[in-house]
Design an enzyme around this catalytic site. Structure first.
Site, PDB file in Angstrom:
ATOM      1  N   SER A  15      92.958 -43.290  71.347  1.00  0.00           N
ATOM      2  CA  SER A  15      93.512 -44.647  72.220  1.00  0.00           C
ATOM      3  C   SER A  15      92.707 -45.211  73.318  1.00  0.00           C
ATOM      4  O   SER A  15      91.113 -44.871  72.986  1.00  0.00           O
ATOM      5  CB  SER A  15      94.063 -42.866  73.244  1.00  0.00           C
ATOM      6  OG  SER A  15      93.644 -42.226  73.519  1.00  0.00           O
ATOM      7  N   ASP A  36      88.907 -37.876  65.863  1.00  0.00           N
ATOM      8  CA  ASP A  36      89.386 -37.462  67.900  1.00  0.00           C
ATOM      9  C   ASP A  36      90.724 -36.340  67.332  1.00  0.00           C
ATOM     10  O   ASP A  36      90.297 -35.586  66.582  1.00  0.00           O
ATOM     11  CB  ASP A  36      90.402 -38.612  67.961  1.00  0.00           C
ATOM     12  CG  ASP A  36      90.039 -38.997  69.233  1.00  0.00           C
ATOM     13  OD1 ASP A  36      90.735 -37.784  69.851  1.00  0.00           O
ATOM     14  OD2 ASP A  36      90.586 -40.274  69.985  1.00  0.00           O
ATOM     15  N   ASP A  57      85.634 -32.607  66.542  1.00  0.00           N
ATOM     16  CA  ASP A  57      85.783 -31.531  68.345  1.00  0.00           C
ATOM     17  C   ASP A  57      83.999 -32.574  68.297  1.00  0.00           C
ATOM     18  O   ASP A  57      83.620 -31.681  67.207  1.00  0.00           O
ATOM     19  CB  ASP A  57      85.925 -30.458  68.821  1.00  0.00           C
ATOM     20  CG  ASP A  57      84.866 -30.118  69.756  1.00  0.00           C
ATOM     21  OD1 ASP A  57      83.931 -30.947  70.322  1.00  0.00           O
ATOM     22  OD2 ASP A  57      84.995 -28.260  70.109  1.00  0.00           O
ATOM     23  N   VAL A  58      83.379 -33.299  68.837  1.00  0.00           N
ATOM     24  CA  VAL A  58      82.163 -34.422  68.487  1.00  0.00           C
ATOM     25  C   VAL A  58      81.062 -32.911  69.043  1.00  0.00           C
ATOM     26  O   VAL A  58      79.809 -33.021  69.440  1.00  0.00           O
ATOM     27  CB  VAL A  58      81.653 -35.211  69.337  1.00  0.00           C
ATOM     28  CG1 VAL A  58      82.981 -36.239  68.815  1.00  0.00           C
ATOM     29  CG2 VAL A  58      81.662 -34.806  71.093  1.00  0.00           C
ATOM     30  N   SER A 149      77.929 -46.101  80.213  1.00  0.00           N
ATOM     31  CA  SER A 149      79.101 -46.667  81.778  1.00  0.00           C
ATOM     32  C   SER A 149      78.178 -47.298  82.436  1.00  0.00           C
ATOM     33  O   SER A 149      76.960 -47.062  82.345  1.00  0.00           O
ATOM     34  CB  SER A 149      79.957 -45.859  82.181  1.00  0.00           C
ATOM     35  OG  SER A 149      79.962 -45.712  82.786  1.00  0.00           O
ATOM     36  N   TYR A 162      78.804 -36.951  84.891  1.00  0.00           N
ATOM     37  CA  TYR A 162      78.743 -38.097  84.242  1.00  0.00           C
ATOM     38  C   TYR A 162      77.643 -38.727  83.507  1.00  0.00           C
ATOM     39  O   TYR A 162      77.404 -39.720  82.914  1.00  0.00           O
ATOM     40  CB  TYR A 162      80.360 -38.581  84.840  1.00  0.00           C
ATOM     41  CG  TYR A 162      80.520 -40.109  83.759  1.00  0.00           C
ATOM     42  CD1 TYR A 162      81.196 -39.830  82.794  1.00  0.00           C
ATOM     43  CD2 TYR A 162      80.692 -41.253  84.730  1.00  0.00           C
ATOM     44  CE1 TYR A 162      82.121 -40.770  82.101  1.00  0.00           C
ATOM     45  CE2 TYR A 162      81.319 -42.129  83.143  1.00  0.00           C
ATOM     46  CZ  TYR A 162      82.011 -41.909  82.191  1.00  0.00           C
ATOM     47  OH  TYR A 162      82.236 -43.269  81.906  1.00  0.00           O
ATOM     48  N   LYS A 166      75.751 -40.182  80.681  1.00  0.00           N
ATOM     49  CA  LYS A 166      75.479 -42.139  80.404  1.00  0.00           C
ATOM     50  C   LYS A 166      74.281 -42.503  80.456  1.00  0.00           C
ATOM     51  O   LYS A 166      74.289 -43.157  79.768  1.00  0.00           O
ATOM     52  CB  LYS A 166      76.746 -42.667  80.521  1.00  0.00           C
ATOM     53  CG  LYS A 166      78.235 -42.178  81.034  1.00  0.00           C
ATOM     54  CD  LYS A 166      78.412 -42.234  79.208  1.00  0.00           C
ATOM     55  CE  LYS A 166      79.680 -41.738  79.456  1.00  0.00           C
ATOM     56  NZ  LYS A 166      80.344 -42.039  77.890  1.00  0.00           N
ATOM     57  N   THR A 197      92.579 -47.730  81.321  1.00  0.00           N
ATOM     58  CA  THR A 197      93.448 -47.043  80.003  1.00  0.00           C
ATOM     59  C   THR A 197      93.862 -46.239  80.473  1.00  0.00           C
ATOM     60  O   THR A 197      94.376 -46.452  81.817  1.00  0.00           O
ATOM     61  CB  THR A 197      92.310 -46.225  79.760  1.00  0.00           C
ATOM     62  OG1 THR A 197      91.356 -45.317  80.734  1.00  0.00           O
ATOM     63  CG2 THR A 197      90.614 -47.461  79.329  1.00  0.00           C
TER      64      THR A 197
END
Length: 258
Positions: A15, A36, A57-58, A149, A162, A166, A197
């Protein structure tokens, strides 16, 4: 670099930005493996582009390795996009001065585990597989694009976890590119700004919120769309002279503190 007839992996490809990257790579002739956890969306998109879906699952090295092996069975693995990630917002300390109200450390570790360690785990395993490829005329064996990001540079209040994750992705770009130069694999990073998104929801209230948010973008005064990110990702993969670079795709925005 020509990826027609090659295989590609997109984590978080079911997605949003990841799905747009899947479509962009497929349009260039690659067979794309969508890695995914969203099986319904992933399988539907795979059918649409003639690709494959693998639940990944990463944070699970075994699942990443299985995905890489599957991709190599579809053709020489020449492109990888790391788009899987999660967000979180919480201030570093609470308002009551109690240790218990400080930022949740387990959540911090989870964001780092998915966004940063998961990205590096895929990079190291996919690049290992790429190193076995026959080099193209340019000497290339593959290319990797990681998703960071603008929060890596302009992290806002509450974005400690976060932004840390990143920022780590940005920080690994040059040293990993230097490592992988020995095997003919390029590494670049894209740093998206405000992108439209599903995270923003749907409906009239959502559209009004996004329109207001878009006014903070330098120009154009709107949120970006996933296809604009995917266009840059495809360019970084196919342009053989792009290496070790971090590219902001953000309409010129510089995020305020909050």
């Amino acid at each position: 670099m020509d990826i027609n007839g090659a295989s590609a992996i997109v984590t978080g490809g079911a997605s949003g930005i990841g799905a747009a990257c899947v479509r962009g790579l497929a349009a260039k002739g690659a067979t794309v493996l969508i890695a995914d956890l969203q099986a319904d969306k992933g399988e539907k998109l795979a059918a649409e582009v003639g690709g494959y879906f693998v639940p990944v699952d990463v944070t699970d090295t075994g699942q990443i390795e299985e995905a890489v092996v599957k991709a190599t069975e579809l053709g020489p693995l020449r492109a990888v996009v790391n788009s899987a990630g999660i967000g979180w917002a919480q201030r570093t300390v609470g308002k009551d001065g109690e240790f218990a109200s400080a930022h949740n450390l387990d959540v911090y570790k989870k964001v780092i585990a998915i966004n940063l360690i998961g990205t590096f785990d895929m990079v190291r395993l996919a690049a290992t597989a790429m190193s076995r490829n026959e080099p193209l005329a340019s000497g290339e064996r593959g290319a990797i694009v990681n998703m960071a990001s603008v929060a890596a540079f302009d992290g806002q209040i509450g974005q400690a976890a976060y932004s840390s994750s990143k920022g780590g992705v940005v920080g690994m770009t040059l040293p990993v590119a230097r490592d992988l130069a020995a095997v003919g694999v390029r590494v670049n990073t894209v740093a998206p700004g405000l992108i439209d998104t599903p995270i923003y929801g749907e409906g009239e209230a959502s559209e009004a919120f996004k329109a207001k948010l878009g006014q903070s973008v330098l120009f154009p005064h709107r949120l970006g769309v996933p296809e604009e990110l995917a266009s840059m990702v495809v360019e970084l993969i196919t342009n053989s002279y792009m290496n070790a670079e971090v590219v902001r795709v953000d309409g010129g925005i510089r995020m305020p503190p909050k």
